[in-house]
Design a protein around this motif. Sequence first.
Motif, PDB file in Angstrom:
ATOM      1  N   LYS A   1       0.857  -1.182   0.000  1.00 51.53           N
ATOM      2  CA  LYS A   1       0.000   0.000   0.000  1.00 51.53           C
ATOM      3  C   LYS A   1       0.898   1.239   0.000  1.00 51.53           C
ATOM      4  CE  LYS A   1      -3.184  -2.693   2.819  1.00 51.53           C
ATOM      5  NZ  LYS A   1      -3.794  -2.858   4.158  1.00 51.53           N
ATOM      6  N   THR A   2       0.336   2.369  -0.399  1.00 45.57           N
ATOM      7  CA  THR A   2       1.130   3.593  -0.499  1.00 45.57           C
ATOM      8  C   THR A   2       0.711   4.597   0.568  1.00 45.57           C
ATOM      9  OG1 THR A   2       1.359   3.274  -2.881  1.00 45.57           O
ATOM     10  CG2 THR A   2       1.851   5.463  -2.018  1.00 45.57           C
ATOM     11  N   HIS A   3       1.704   5.069   1.324  1.00 42.97           N
ATOM     12  CA  HIS A   3       1.472   6.086   2.349  1.00 42.97           C
ATOM     13  C   HIS A   3       1.403   7.454   1.683  1.00 42.97           C
ATOM     14  CE1 HIS A   3       2.362   8.621   5.908  1.00 42.97           C
ATOM     15  NE2 HIS A   3       1.879   7.603   6.621  1.00 42.97           N
ATOM     16  N   LYS A   4       0.758   8.394   2.345  1.00 43.98           N
ATOM     17  CA  LYS A   4       0.639   9.745   1.782  1.00 43.98           C
ATOM     18  C   LYS A   4       1.993  10.428   1.626  1.00 43.98           C
ATOM     19  CE  LYS A   4      -0.389  11.795   6.328  1.00 43.98           C
ATOM     20  NZ  LYS A   4      -1.401  12.539   7.117  1.00 43.98           N
ATOM     21  N   LYS A   5       3.004   9.931   2.359  1.00 39.34           N
ATOM     22  CA  LYS A   5       4.342  10.501   2.226  1.00 39.34           C
ATOM     23  C   LYS A   5       5.130   9.865   1.081  1.00 39.34           C
ATOM     24  CE  LYS A   5       5.075  12.269   6.884  1.00 39.34           C
ATOM     25  NZ  LYS A   5       5.990  12.345   8.033  1.00 39.34           N
ATOM     26  N   GLY A   6       4.490   8.937   0.391  1.00 36.95           N
ATOM     27  CA  GLY A   6       5.125   8.377  -0.803  1.00 36.95           C
ATOM     28  C   GLY A   6       5.746   7.012  -0.651  1.00 36.95           C
ATOM     29  N   PHE A   7       6.052   6.556   0.561  1.00 37.37           N
ATOM     30  CA  PHE A   7       6.656   5.241   0.710  1.00 37.37           C
ATOM     31  C   PHE A   7       5.562   4.154   0.690  1.00 37.37           C
ATOM     32  CE2 PHE A   7       5.836   6.563   5.125  1.00 37.37           C
ATOM     33  CZ  PHE A   7       5.219   5.440   5.654  1.00 37.37           C
ATOM     34  N   LYS A   8       5.977   2.945   0.389  1.00 34.78           N
ATOM     35  CA  LYS A   8       5.047   1.816   0.354  1.00 34.78           C
ATOM     36  C   LYS A   8       5.240   0.967   1.605  1.00 34.78           C
ATOM     37  CE  LYS A   8       4.844   1.543  -4.694  1.00 34.78           C
ATOM     38  NZ  LYS A   8       3.431   1.962  -4.775  1.00 34.78           N
ATOM     39  N   TYR A   9       4.188   0.289   2.031  1.00 33.24           N
ATOM     40  CA  TYR A   9       4.264  -0.532   3.238  1.00 33.24           C
ATOM     41  C   TYR A   9       3.323  -1.728   3.115  1.00 33.24           C
ATOM     42  CZ  TYR A   9      -0.176   1.661   4.511  1.00 33.24           C
ATOM     43  OH  TYR A   9      -1.475   2.096   4.513  1.00 33.24           O
ATOM     44  N   LYS A  10       3.554  -2.698   3.951  1.00 37.74           N
ATOM     45  CA  LYS A  10       2.749  -3.918   3.921  1.00 37.74           C
ATOM     46  C   LYS A  10       1.569  -3.829   4.881  1.00 37.74           C
ATOM     47  CE  LYS A  10       3.069  -8.903   4.813  1.00 37.74           C
ATOM     48  NZ  LYS A  10       3.951 -10.007   5.268  1.00 37.74           N
ATOM     49  N   ASN A  11       1.841  -3.584   6.152  1.00 39.09           N
ATOM     50  CA  ASN A  11       0.782  -3.529   7.172  1.00 39.09           C
ATOM     51  C   ASN A  11       0.952  -2.305   8.058  1.00 39.09           C
ATOM     52  OD1 ASN A  11      -0.520  -6.059   6.549  1.00 39.09           O
ATOM     53  ND2 ASN A  11       1.212  -7.105   7.513  1.00 39.09           N
ATOM     54  N   LYS A  12      -0.102  -1.996   8.789  1.00 36.96           N
ATOM     55  CA  LYS A  12      -0.015  -0.933   9.794  1.00 36.96           C
ATOM     56  C   LYS A  12      -0.909  -1.302  10.981  1.00 36.96           C
ATOM     57  CE  LYS A  12      -3.743   2.130   8.181  1.00 36.96           C
ATOM     58  NZ  LYS A  12      -4.103   3.527   7.841  1.00 36.96           N
TER      59      LYS A  12
END
Length: 346
Positions: A249-260
Amino acid sequence: MKEEVSMKRKAACFAIAGTMFLSVFAATAPISAGADTTPGEAVTQESQEETTSSDQDKISLKAPKKVQTKAVKMKTIQLHWKKVKNAEGYEIFRAAKKNGHYKKIATVKGHNKISYKDKNRTVDKMYYYRVRAYAGESYGPYSKRVHEKAAPAKTTVKLKAGEEKIKISWKKADSAQGYHIYRATSKKGKYVRIAKIKGKNVTTFTNLNLKGGKKYYYRVRGYHMVKGKKVLSRHSDTVGVKAKKVKLKTHKKGFKYKNKFTVKAYAYTGGGTTASGTKARVGAIAVSPSVIPLGTKVYVEGYGFAKAEDTGGNIKGRTIDLYFNSVGACYQWGVRHKTIYTGVRR
């Protein structure tokens, strides 16, 4: 006078010829059921019958096939082979050198008994074996030479693919005090040790940060310390599996991540070395490995990008410990509930 001598010579010739004819006739004529035989003739006949009977009593045996060895305990080596047709049992021979003298060490009685345990061997020493079948007074040829080292038992390995990770689990091996894990990117490629597991009861390891969709191969071997020397078992059979691709998924700051998810974030300082063997510093955080595996790249709101490198006795469940450079910075942070993003890609 000459005629009289001539007649005597002719009579003698006829007498000799008659005697020879009778001898030949007697030799070739069949012996009746009640006929007499000389002792010499009787012995010869019995000897021929005994020789024929002895030849018939001989049993044809082949060499045992698929003879295999394995260390089942630190001082015990087990042999196993396929049954040999007509065998009544088997003999086990052992040598201390590859081309050394083979001495019989055991007789295994019974056609169906096709294994043997050679106990009380010297640890870390290689032994060589041969097996042959027997039946009565008949013996088959020796099997091919096999060998084994007295060491911890060989283990078996299973893999479970996850998103950009693979969980390796193995069966606890007798006498093993710990394990080495090796990985390669092809089945016959170069295997590199990626982890050393201390403790005989630890039988799992998760290999993180892998490339999704790529296949990885693994081997595991146990070890046992003997007088300060590490005695290694045979490698496990090679197993391989593809790591799964992860949907980021894409964070509003531009980096991608799997879970939160939300965590309770504490603060600590003081330097030292992390559980991963790295230097404690800003960006190296302590986690509960069952929730966030060591090595995971994360982003913590209010703290920034970091990596899970340390653990702590009070860090359990969804709690983390953030490193700061001073006590003052730790007091300023205090304890906060923050969102953490795991499996970060930048």
